[in-house]
Design a protein around this motif. Structure first.
Motif, PDB file in Angstrom:
ATOM      1  N   ARG A  63       0.861  -1.185   0.000  1.00  0.00           N
ATOM      2  CA  ARG A  63       0.000   0.000   0.000  1.00  0.00           C
ATOM      3  C   ARG A  63       0.899   1.237   0.000  1.00  0.00           C
ATOM      4  N   VAL A  64       0.440   2.271  -0.689  1.00  0.00           N
ATOM      5  CA  VAL A  64       1.268   3.479  -0.842  1.00  0.00           C
ATOM      6  C   VAL A  64       0.423   4.725  -0.626  1.00  0.00           C
ATOM      7  N   PHE A  65       0.968   5.639   0.185  1.00  0.00           N
ATOM      8  CA  PHE A  65       0.402   6.986   0.293  1.00  0.00           C
ATOM      9  C   PHE A  65       1.164   7.861  -0.681  1.00  0.00           C
ATOM     10  N   LEU A  66       0.445   8.447  -1.628  1.00  0.00           N
ATOM     11  CA  LEU A  66       1.077   9.093  -2.776  1.00  0.00           C
ATOM     12  C   LEU A  66       0.928  10.603  -2.722  1.00  0.00           C
ATOM     13  N   LEU A  67       2.058  11.271  -2.540  1.00  0.00           N
ATOM     14  CA  LEU A  67       2.138  12.721  -2.685  1.00  0.00           C
ATOM     15  C   LEU A  67       3.572  13.066  -3.043  1.00  0.00           C
ATOM     16  N   THR A  68       3.759  13.797  -4.125  1.00  0.00           N
ATOM     17  CA  THR A  68       5.099  14.177  -4.559  1.00  0.00           C
ATOM     18  C   THR A  68       5.140  15.672  -4.845  1.00  0.00           C
ATOM     19  N   GLN A  69       6.315  16.225  -4.808  1.00  0.00           N
ATOM     20  CA  GLN A  69       6.498  17.640  -5.091  1.00  0.00           C
ATOM     21  C   GLN A  69       6.127  17.939  -6.546  1.00  0.00           C
ATOM     22  N   GLY A  70       5.159  18.799  -6.740  1.00  0.00           N
ATOM     23  CA  GLY A  70       4.775  19.189  -8.093  1.00  0.00           C
ATOM     24  C   GLY A  70       3.782  18.276  -8.770  1.00  0.00           C
ATOM     25  N   PHE A  71       3.605  17.055  -8.265  1.00  0.00           N
ATOM     26  CA  PHE A  71       2.581  16.105  -8.715  1.00  0.00           C
ATOM     27  C   PHE A  71       2.767  15.613 -10.154  1.00  0.00           C
ATOM     28  N   ARG A  72       3.743  16.145 -10.896  1.00  0.00           N
ATOM     29  CA  ARG A  72       3.803  15.835 -12.324  1.00  0.00           C
ATOM     30  C   ARG A  72       4.274  14.415 -12.610  1.00  0.00           C
ATOM     31  N   HIS A  73       4.936  13.784 -11.635  1.00  0.00           N
ATOM     32  CA  HIS A  73       5.448  12.439 -11.871  1.00  0.00           C
ATOM     33  C   HIS A  73       4.563  11.356 -11.252  1.00  0.00           C
ATOM     34  N   GLU A  74       3.424  11.733 -10.702  1.00  0.00           N
ATOM     35  CA  GLU A  74       2.647  10.758  -9.943  1.00  0.00           C
ATOM     36  C   GLU A  74       2.087   9.647 -10.819  1.00  0.00           C
ATOM     37  N   GLY A  75       1.817   9.923 -12.082  1.00  0.00           N
ATOM     38  CA  GLY A  75       1.365   8.858 -12.979  1.00  0.00           C
ATOM     39  C   GLY A  75       2.428   7.787 -13.148  1.00  0.00           C
ATOM     40  N   ALA A  76       3.660   8.205 -13.433  1.00  0.00           N
ATOM     41  CA  ALA A  76       4.758   7.252 -13.590  1.00  0.00           C
ATOM     42  C   ALA A  76       5.012   6.500 -12.296  1.00  0.00           C
ATOM     43  N   ILE A  77       4.918   7.205 -11.173  1.00  0.00           N
ATOM     44  CA  ILE A  77       5.131   6.560  -9.874  1.00  0.00           C
ATOM     45  C   ILE A  77       4.032   5.534  -9.603  1.00  0.00           C
ATOM     46  N   ALA A  78       2.798   5.879  -9.908  1.00  0.00           N
ATOM     47  CA  ALA A  78       1.691   4.942  -9.694  1.00  0.00           C
ATOM     48  C   ALA A  78       1.844   3.698 -10.562  1.00  0.00           C
ATOM     49  N   ARG A  79       2.277   3.888 -11.801  1.00  0.00           N
ATOM     50  CA  ARG A  79       2.474   2.726 -12.683  1.00  0.00           C
ATOM     51  C   ARG A  79       3.632   1.854 -12.205  1.00  0.00           C
ATOM     52  N   ALA A  80       4.702   2.487 -11.723  1.00  0.00           N
ATOM     53  CA  ALA A  80       5.828   1.720 -11.182  1.00  0.00           C
ATOM     54  C   ALA A  80       5.406   0.945  -9.942  1.00  0.00           C
ATOM     55  N   ALA A  81       4.597   1.560  -9.108  1.00  0.00           N
ATOM     56  CA  ALA A  81       4.096   0.873  -7.921  1.00  0.00           C
ATOM     57  C   ALA A  81       3.259  -0.339  -8.311  1.00  0.00           C
ATOM     58  N   ALA A  82       2.448  -0.184  -9.344  1.00  0.00           N
ATOM     59  CA  ALA A  82       1.638  -1.306  -9.818  1.00  0.00           C
ATOM     60  C   ALA A  82       2.517  -2.456 -10.288  1.00  0.00           C
ATOM     61  N   ARG A  83       3.568  -2.134 -11.040  1.00  0.00           N
ATOM     62  CA  ARG A  83       4.479  -3.183 -11.530  1.00  0.00           C
ATOM     63  C   ARG A  83       5.194  -3.886 -10.386  1.00  0.00           C
ATOM     64  N   ALA A  84       5.389  -3.176  -9.278  1.00  0.00           N
ATOM     65  CA  ALA A  84       6.080  -3.761  -8.127  1.00  0.00           C
ATOM     66  C   ALA A  84       5.148  -4.583  -7.242  1.00  0.00           C
ATOM     67  N   GLY A  85       3.842  -4.609  -7.569  1.00  0.00           N
ATOM     68  CA  GLY A  85       2.899  -5.421  -6.810  1.00  0.00           C
ATOM     69  C   GLY A  85       2.092  -4.682  -5.767  1.00  0.00           C
ATOM     70  N   VAL A  86       2.167  -3.358  -5.763  1.00  0.00           N
ATOM     71  CA  VAL A  86       1.348  -2.585  -4.831  1.00  0.00           C
ATOM     72  C   VAL A  86      -0.122  -2.804  -5.155  1.00  0.00           C
ATOM     73  N   THR A  87      -0.939  -2.973  -4.120  1.00  0.00           N
ATOM     74  CA  THR A  87      -2.350  -3.292  -4.329  1.00  0.00           C
ATOM     75  C   THR A  87      -3.299  -2.134  -4.058  1.00  0.00           C
ATOM     76  N   HIS A  88      -2.821  -1.067  -3.385  1.00  0.00           N
ATOM     77  CA  HIS A  88      -3.712   0.041  -3.035  1.00  0.00           C
ATOM     78  C   HIS A  88      -2.910   1.329  -2.984  1.00  0.00           C
ATOM     79  N   LEU A  89      -3.394   2.338  -3.699  1.00  0.00           N
ATOM     80  CA  LEU A  89      -2.802   3.672  -3.711  1.00  0.00           C
ATOM     81  C   LEU A  89      -3.773   4.648  -3.062  1.00  0.00           C
ATOM     82  N   VAL A  90      -3.269   5.442  -2.121  1.00  0.00           N
ATOM     83  CA  VAL A  90      -4.062   6.510  -1.524  1.00  0.00           C
ATOM     84  C   VAL A  90      -3.413   7.824  -1.931  1.00  0.00           C
ATOM     85  N   LYS A  91      -4.105   8.572  -2.767  1.00  0.00           N
ATOM     86  CA  LYS A  91      -3.574   9.799  -3.359  1.00  0.00           C
ATOM     87  C   LYS A  91      -4.091  11.029  -2.618  1.00  0.00           C
TER      88      LYS A  91
END
Length: 282
Positions: A63-91
């Motif tokens: 599970r991941v709590f998602l907040l990044t500076q500027g938010f512009r990379h959050e799509g790539a980060i979310a996709r990378a998390a999915a590939r790593a087996g993360v099951t739940h994202l809280v944005k």
């Protein structure tokens, strides 16, 4: 394992201990572990999301709590998390998305929300309004001049306490039933800026002067006193213009989810009164 991005931010600082107190195993991300003040019970990881090996970074997290500076990379980060087996994202997003704001900050959050929804894992979106902690921006002028300066027409706001945001995030990250949910989060009442200053005055124990100033003066102050770049000042005023019509709106989400009223601005003022009394000698 819950991986908290933005662990040293306003919400992250409250979220990490809240998750640990709830019995969760927590990994906390920071660029500089040596300087970060993160609960020592957490597994602290030092990395820069701009350059890190993202799949490796998320290894072992579900599970991941998602907040990044500027938010512009959050799509790539979310996709990378999915590939790593993360099951739940809280944005962590903003209530401006709910109201359809088009300022740059809100647009970036809206795009990141969509990317999170499309990444693959289950998701929960948190959309808080203005934070009570934003009033720390008044620290310097209260300490040095016993005065609060605000732009003319500053709207009433249903400010939300960061610990209430963290409590809702903890619930979403540690219990079921929040998958696919979007939660708008505010405090329980809207106060004008002048009312907020009066509350803070009462907590500090002395009157604080309240001064409204034209936008031009406010812009100059932000640049001179706080060192804000022009684009940041522009973004702030664009956000304020778009949110003015609905910043007073109160949502019952915090009380409904947590089973108790949200923390109040007087609560926040009492908690932080000492910080505002440091320099001033009246």
């Amino acid at each position: 394992m819950i991986f908290v991005l933005g662990a040293t931010g306003k919400v992250g600082r409250a979220l990490v201990p809240a998750l640990l107190d709830a019995g969760a195993a927590v990994r906390a991300l920071t660029r500089d572990p040596a300087k970060a003040r993160i609960d020592p019970r957490a597994d602290v990881v030092g990395a820069d999301l701009e350059t890190a090996d993202l799949p490796a970074l998320f290894d072992g997290a579900d599970r991941v709590f998602l907040l990044t500076q500027g938010f512009r990379h959050e799509g790539a980060i979310a996709r990378a998390a999915a590939r790593a087996g993360v099951t739940h994202l809280v944005k962590l997003s903003t209530s401006g998305v709910h109201f359809g704001q088009t300022d740059p900050i809100t647009r970036a959050h809206a795009e990141a929300e969509q990317a999170v929804r499309e990444a693959g894992p289950a998701w929960t979106i948190l959309r808080p309004g203005a934070f009570m902690d934003n009033r720390f921006a008044w620290l310097r002028t209260i300490r040095e001049e016993n005065t609060v300066y605000v732009p003319e027409g500053d709207p009433a706001s249903a400010l939300v306490h960061v610990r209430d945001i963290a409590a809702v995030a903890t619930l979403a990250l540690t219990t079921s039933g929040h998958e696919g949910a979007t939660y708008e989060l505010t405090g329980g009442e809207a106060l004008t800026t002048e009312q907020q200053v009066a509350v803070l005055s009462d907590a500090i124990g002395r009157p604080i002067e309240y001064v409204e100033e034209p936008e031009t003066a406010a812009r100059e102050r932000m640049t001179r006193m706080y060192g804000w770049p022009v684009e940041a000042v522009d973004g702030f005023f664009a956000l304020k213009r778009e949110s003015a019509a609905h910043e007073h709106v109160v949502f019952d989400t915090v009380a409904r989810l947590l089973g108790k009223p949200p923390r109040t601005f007087p609560d926040w003022a009492r908690e932080n009164a000492a910080a505002f009394t440091y320099h001033y000698r009246g």
